[in-house]
Motif scaffolding. Structure first.
Motif, PDB file in Angstrom:
ATOM      1  N   ILE A   1       4.167  13.303  23.869  1.00 19.04           N
ATOM      2  CA  ILE A   1       3.238  13.916  24.816  1.00 19.04           C
ATOM      3  C   ILE A   1       2.581  14.904  23.720  1.00 19.04           C
ATOM      4  O   ILE A   1       3.046  15.616  23.052  1.00 19.04           O
TER       5      ILE A   1
ATOM      6  N   ILE B   1       5.216  25.889  27.101  1.00 18.61           N
ATOM      7  CA  ILE B   1       5.578  24.586  27.786  1.00 18.61           C
ATOM      8  C   ILE B   1       7.069  24.617  28.049  1.00 18.61           C
ATOM      9  O   ILE B   1       7.785  25.086  27.237  1.00 18.61           O
TER      10      ILE B   1
ATOM     11  N   CYS C   1       3.832  17.351  32.504  1.00 19.00           N
ATOM     12  CA  CYS C   1       4.962  17.010  31.383  1.00 19.00           C
ATOM     13  C   CYS C   1       6.095  16.740  31.911  1.00 19.00           C
ATOM     14  O   CYS C   1       6.792  15.645  31.304  1.00 19.00           O
TER      15      CYS C   1
ATOM     16  N   VAL D   1       7.255  16.901  23.339  1.00 17.53           N
ATOM     17  CA  VAL D   1       5.927  17.582  23.772  1.00 17.53           C
ATOM     18  C   VAL D   1       5.472  18.327  22.403  1.00 17.53           C
ATOM     19  O   VAL D   1       6.154  19.178  21.885  1.00 17.53           O
TER      20      VAL D   1
END
Length: 141
Positions: free
Chosen positions: A7, A135, A99, A113
């Protein structure tokens, strides 16, 4: 189905003005760049008083967001300029939820990610004030 193994997070480099800029990004990608659709699979933008996940290109199709990495990735664009300010907590919460959903759906890990700048060192994307430690899995999972 495409094999997804990462991602990649981006920012639009524009100010989020509580109006839907997602359509303007799509028009730029299709009318100016002559792509068949917006380059990202998802966008996260303030719409009214809250942040919304906006749909972009189909997950069945490779994106057009990170050179050499479009075939095996999902591109997410946060509307805003994070060279100027940090993303706010509400937008980060929505990003982390998205996510987490994608990680679980495609059998990935949090280490899957990435930031766009990790693949293009000439860019700060998703912004110099956006740190990787922002994140994480949402608190309630």
């Amino acid at each position: 189905m495409r094999m997804i193994n990462k991602i990649i997070i981006h920012h639009s480099l524009t100010k989020d003005s509580k109006t839907v800029s997602w359509d303007a990004i799509r028009k730029y990608h299709t009318n100016v760049l002559k792509w068949k659709d917006i380059g990202y699979h998802y966008g996260i933008e303030r719409v009214g008083n809250s942040y919304a996940i906006l749909r972009g290109r189909s997950l069945m199709e490779a994106g057009a967001h990170t050179k050499y990495h479009n075939v095996d990735s999902i591109g997410i664009c946060l509307v805003g300029n994070y060279d100027l300010t940090e993303p706010n907590n509400e937008q980060l919460e929505v990003l982390n939820e998205l996510c987490y959903f994608l990680i679980k759906t495609f059998g990935l890990s949090i280490n899957s990610v990435f930031f766009h700048r990790e693949f293009n060192t000439h860019k700060t994307c998703p912004g110099s004030k956006f740190r990787k430690d922002m994140i994480h899995y949402p608190r309630w999972y």
